[in-house]
Motif scaffolding. Structure first.
Motif, PDB file in Angstrom:
ATOM      1  N   LEU A   1       0.814  -1.207   0.000  1.00  0.00           N
ATOM      2  CA  LEU A   1       0.000   0.000   0.000  1.00  0.00           C
ATOM      3  C   LEU A   1       0.851   1.261   0.000  1.00  0.00           C
ATOM      4  CD1 LEU A   1      -2.738  -1.047   2.599  1.00  0.00           C
ATOM      5  CD2 LEU A   1      -2.811  -1.203   0.113  1.00  0.00           C
ATOM      6  N   ALA A   2       2.160   1.117   0.025  1.00  0.00           N
ATOM      7  CA  ALA A   2       3.057   2.276   0.028  1.00  0.00           C
ATOM      8  C   ALA A   2       3.338   2.711  -1.404  1.00  0.00           C
ATOM      9  CB  ALA A   2       4.359   1.940   0.734  1.00  0.00           C
ATOM     10  N   SER A   3       3.652   3.973  -1.563  1.00  0.00           N
ATOM     11  CA  SER A   3       4.028   4.533  -2.855  1.00  0.00           C
ATOM     12  C   SER A   3       4.804   5.819  -2.580  1.00  0.00           C
ATOM     13  CB  SER A   3       2.786   4.826  -3.714  1.00  0.00           C
ATOM     14  OG  SER A   3       2.063   5.918  -3.190  1.00  0.00           O
ATOM     15  N   PRO A   4       5.441   6.400  -3.588  1.00  0.00           N
ATOM     16  CA  PRO A   4       6.156   7.655  -3.350  1.00  0.00           C
ATOM     17  C   PRO A   4       5.280   8.757  -2.776  1.00  0.00           C
ATOM     18  CG  PRO A   4       6.824   6.709  -5.440  1.00  0.00           C
ATOM     19  CD  PRO A   4       5.700   5.861  -4.941  1.00  0.00           C
ATOM     20  N   ASP A   5       3.996   8.769  -3.113  1.00  0.00           N
ATOM     21  CA  ASP A   5       3.112   9.784  -2.547  1.00  0.00           C
ATOM     22  C   ASP A   5       2.977   9.621  -1.041  1.00  0.00           C
ATOM     23  OD1 ASP A   5       2.634  11.050  -4.907  1.00  0.00           O
ATOM     24  OD2 ASP A   5       0.831   9.911  -5.386  1.00  0.00           O
ATOM     25  N   VAL A   6       3.043   8.389  -0.561  1.00  0.00           N
ATOM     26  CA  VAL A   6       2.900   8.141   0.868  1.00  0.00           C
ATOM     27  C   VAL A   6       4.029   8.796   1.653  1.00  0.00           C
ATOM     28  CG1 VAL A   6       2.930   6.330   2.637  1.00  0.00           C
ATOM     29  CG2 VAL A   6       1.569   6.034   0.573  1.00  0.00           C
ATOM     30  N   ILE A   7       5.213   8.856   1.066  1.00  0.00           N
ATOM     31  CA  ILE A   7       6.340   9.465   1.775  1.00  0.00           C
ATOM     32  C   ILE A   7       6.519  10.930   1.386  1.00  0.00           C
ATOM     33  CG2 ILE A   7       7.507   7.265   2.066  1.00  0.00           C
ATOM     34  CD1 ILE A   7       9.354   8.050  -0.227  1.00  0.00           C
ATOM     35  N   GLY A   8       5.496  11.520   0.790  1.00  0.00           N
ATOM     36  CA  GLY A   8       5.467  12.974   0.636  1.00  0.00           C
ATOM     37  C   GLY A   8       6.025  13.532  -0.642  1.00  0.00           C
ATOM     38  N   VAL A   9       6.354  12.702  -1.627  1.00  0.00           N
ATOM     39  CA  VAL A   9       6.964  13.230  -2.853  1.00  0.00           C
ATOM     40  C   VAL A   9       5.985  14.132  -3.594  1.00  0.00           C
ATOM     41  CG1 VAL A   9       7.944  12.637  -5.094  1.00  0.00           C
ATOM     42  CG2 VAL A   9       8.534  11.281  -3.087  1.00  0.00           C
ATOM     43  N   GLY A  10       4.774  13.636  -3.862  1.00  0.00           N
ATOM     44  CA  GLY A  10       3.785  14.444  -4.576  1.00  0.00           C
ATOM     45  C   GLY A  10       3.359  15.668  -3.799  1.00  0.00           C
ATOM     46  N   HIS A  11       3.155  15.489  -2.496  1.00  0.00           N
ATOM     47  CA  HIS A  11       2.746  16.633  -1.666  1.00  0.00           C
ATOM     48  C   HIS A  11       3.856  17.673  -1.577  1.00  0.00           C
ATOM     49  CE1 HIS A  11      -0.893  14.579  -0.484  1.00  0.00           C
ATOM     50  NE2 HIS A  11      -0.205  13.539  -0.072  1.00  0.00           N
ATOM     51  N   GLY A  12       5.109  17.216  -1.491  1.00  0.00           N
ATOM     52  CA  GLY A  12       6.215  18.162  -1.454  1.00  0.00           C
ATOM     53  C   GLY A  12       6.350  18.933  -2.747  1.00  0.00           C
ATOM     54  N   ALA A  13       6.161  18.241  -3.882  1.00  0.00           N
ATOM     55  CA  ALA A  13       6.206  18.931  -5.170  1.00  0.00           C
ATOM     56  C   ALA A  13       5.098  19.964  -5.277  1.00  0.00           C
ATOM     57  CB  ALA A  13       6.091  17.914  -6.300  1.00  0.00           C
ATOM     58  N   ALA A  14       3.895  19.613  -4.808  1.00  0.00           N
ATOM     59  CA  ALA A  14       2.775  20.550  -4.871  1.00  0.00           C
ATOM     60  C   ALA A  14       3.013  21.749  -3.961  1.00  0.00           C
ATOM     61  CB  ALA A  14       1.478  19.835  -4.480  1.00  0.00           C
TER      62      ALA A  14
ATOM     63  N   SER B   1       9.395  21.719  -8.519  1.00  0.00           N
ATOM     64  CA  SER B   1       8.625  20.586  -8.013  1.00  0.00           C
ATOM     65  C   SER B   1       9.521  19.402  -7.671  1.00  0.00           C
ATOM     66  CB  SER B   1       7.564  20.175  -9.038  1.00  0.00           C
ATOM     67  OG  SER B   1       8.158  19.809 -10.267  1.00  0.00           O
ATOM     68  N   VAL B   2      10.562  19.179  -8.471  1.00  0.00           N
ATOM     69  CA  VAL B   2      11.511  18.110  -8.154  1.00  0.00           C
ATOM     70  C   VAL B   2      12.197  18.390  -6.815  1.00  0.00           C
ATOM     71  CG1 VAL B   2      13.694  17.061  -8.838  1.00  0.00           C
ATOM     72  CG2 VAL B   2      11.898  17.385 -10.525  1.00  0.00           C
ATOM     73  N   ALA B   3      12.633  19.635  -6.626  1.00  0.00           N
ATOM     74  CA  ALA B   3      13.282  19.993  -5.365  1.00  0.00           C
ATOM     75  C   ALA B   3      12.321  19.828  -4.196  1.00  0.00           C
ATOM     76  CB  ALA B   3      13.789  21.429  -5.443  1.00  0.00           C
ATOM     77  N   GLY B   4      11.053  20.185  -4.389  1.00  0.00           N
ATOM     78  CA  GLY B   4      10.075  20.026  -3.324  1.00  0.00           C
ATOM     79  C   GLY B   4       9.837  18.572  -2.968  1.00  0.00           C
ATOM     80  N   GLY B   5       9.757  17.713  -3.981  1.00  0.00           N
ATOM     81  CA  GLY B   5       9.568  16.293  -3.715  1.00  0.00           C
ATOM     82  C   GLY B   5      10.738  15.691  -2.973  1.00  0.00           C
ATOM     83  N   LEU B   6      11.952  16.026  -3.416  1.00  0.00           N
ATOM     84  CA  LEU B   6      13.148  15.512  -2.745  1.00  0.00           C
ATOM     85  C   LEU B   6      13.244  16.030  -1.311  1.00  0.00           C
ATOM     86  CD1 LEU B   6      15.743  15.915  -5.643  1.00  0.00           C
ATOM     87  CD2 LEU B   6      14.731  13.787  -4.814  1.00  0.00           C
ATOM     88  N   GLY B   7      12.929  17.313  -1.119  1.00  0.00           N
ATOM     89  CA  GLY B   7      12.998  17.893   0.224  1.00  0.00           C
ATOM     90  C   GLY B   7      11.998  17.263   1.178  1.00  0.00           C
ATOM     91  N   ALA B   8      10.770  17.024   0.693  1.00  0.00           N
ATOM     92  CA  ALA B   8       9.756  16.405   1.553  1.00  0.00           C
ATOM     93  C   ALA B   8      10.160  14.986   1.944  1.00  0.00           C
ATOM     94  CB  ALA B   8       8.403  16.407   0.833  1.00  0.00           C
ATOM     95  N   ALA B   9      10.653  14.206   0.977  1.00  0.00           N
ATOM     96  CA  ALA B   9      11.066  12.839   1.283  1.00  0.00           C
ATOM     97  C   ALA B   9      12.245  12.820   2.260  1.00  0.00           C
ATOM     98  CB  ALA B   9      11.429  12.111  -0.010  1.00  0.00           C
ATOM     99  N   ALA B  10      13.173  13.768   2.096  1.00  0.00           N
ATOM    100  CA  ALA B  10      14.309  13.840   3.013  1.00  0.00           C
ATOM    101  C   ALA B  10      13.834  14.182   4.430  1.00  0.00           C
ATOM    102  CB  ALA B  10      15.313  14.893   2.527  1.00  0.00           C
TER     103      ALA B  10
END
Length: 359
Positions: A109-122, A144-153
């Protein structure tokens, strides 16, 4: 290269290379599935190039691609083909990213969105628009790429407690995602109508109006990631075991998890920057690929090919379902992915909570 020899189990081939001296273990069903998915992807891409408001016969599509003057260069060469190629690249990146994240968390049930990539990009998109750094969401792939990476980090750092526990990682990601979603909703509430509409279209995820400009950087990232993906294909196998067993086999579990997570986040964030946050492709593609290959671990190549097939087919349906209206492909994948998620939840509920390798 010596001839392939099947192992005693009958399910694998051993490919031995004399120069350089190298042995590769190849799962036969996975290889056949990858070949079938590759053929299916080409067929779907060909159908997508032909179908639309203007039907172009496959023969003329092929002639146009070879540079012949068929009168369809605008429709095929400039509008459809770049969009199709981008869709295949985005789907492949999301499929591989989903397989990596699900392997790390051992949770289907996990995906990149679960760890905040999509939300960070948005959220990064929102902040860039609110501060006037850019004029429209179409100019935001780097942001958006920087936001996704930052949220996941951020999620990884907050979830670290002397080691990375998959359950804590997922729960932390959900919490950060909720907080970032609130930032986006606040911006939508207070922004002008035109800006809000632009952002809502981007948040849905769409390939409309996108092409080589977005496909080029994504293709470079995927090409550069090939060596890392080859390593990941071997690293995901022992992670299906419990950490103690994997550690006893000499696997540095935390280091492997970190490497796989970084690779998955980079692929997902780059795909999100190219087409916006397209939901459920990263969630569904790895599980579909695993059911096709029947492997004990998630197959990266087949997951990427499945993601590409799913997204190209979904974009074709989004373009042709309600002509002349073009639906955002992200809306269609979410519409189809929602019931799949409910089915997967029900299936897991019937069997009890289990990890990715055992689901």
């Amino acid at each position: 290269m010596h001839a392939a020899k099947p192992l005693p189990t009958g399910g694998h081939w051993v490919l031995r290379l004399s120069r350089p001296r190298l042995s590769l273990l190849l799962h036969r069903r996975s290889a056949g599935t990858a070949l079938a998915l590759g053929v299916l992807l080409l067929l779907v891409m060909g159908a997508s190039a032909s179908l639309g408001l203007t039907f172009v016969p496959p023969g003329e599509v092929w002639a146009t691609l070879r540079g012949h003057d068929t009168g369809h260069d605008l429709v095929v060469g400039q509008l459809r083909v770049p969009r199709i190629v981008l869709g295949a690249l985005v789907g492949a990146a999301l499929g591989a990213a989903g397989a990596l994240i699900q392997s790390v968390t051992r949770n289907p049930l996990a995906s990149p969105d679960v760890i905040g990539v999509g939300h960070g990009a948005a959220a990064a998109t929102v902040l860039a628009l609110a501060t006037g750094l850019v004029a429209s969401p179409g100019a935001l792939p780097v942001v958006s790429v920087a936001g996704g990476l930052g949220a996941a980090a951020l999620v990884y750092v907050l979830a670290w407690r002397g080691g990375m526990q998959p359950s804590r990682f997922v729960l932390t990601g959900v919490g950060i995602g909720v907080a970032l979603s609130a930032v986006v909703q606040l911006y939508l509430t207070d922004s002008e109508l035109e800006a809000a509409e632009q952002l809502k279209l981007w948040l849905t995820g769409s390939l409309n109006g996108r092409g080589w400009e977005q496909a080029g950087p994504l293709a470079l990232v995927l090409a550069a990631a090939v060596p890392a993906l080859l390593w990941a294909g071997r690293a995901v196998r022992p992670l299906g075991l419990d950490p103690e067993t994997a550690g006893a086999l000499g696997v540095r579990v935390d280091r492997a998890r970190l490497g796989l997570t970084v690779l998955g986040v980079v692929l997902a964030a780059t795909a999100t920057g190219a087409a916006g946050p397209i939901g459920f492709v990263a969630l569904t593609a790895p599980q579909l690929a695993r059911r096709l290959t029947r492997t004990p671990h998630l197959p990266l190549l087949c997951s990427a090919l499945t993601g590409a097939v799913v997204l190209v087919a979904a974009d074709l349906a989004a373009r042709t379902l309600l002509p002349p209206l073009e639906l955002p492909v992200g809306a269609l994948t979410s519409l189809v992915g929602g019931p799949y998620l409910l089915w997967l939840l029900g299936r897991r509920g019937g069997r009890g909570t289990r990890g990715t390798q055992g689901s």
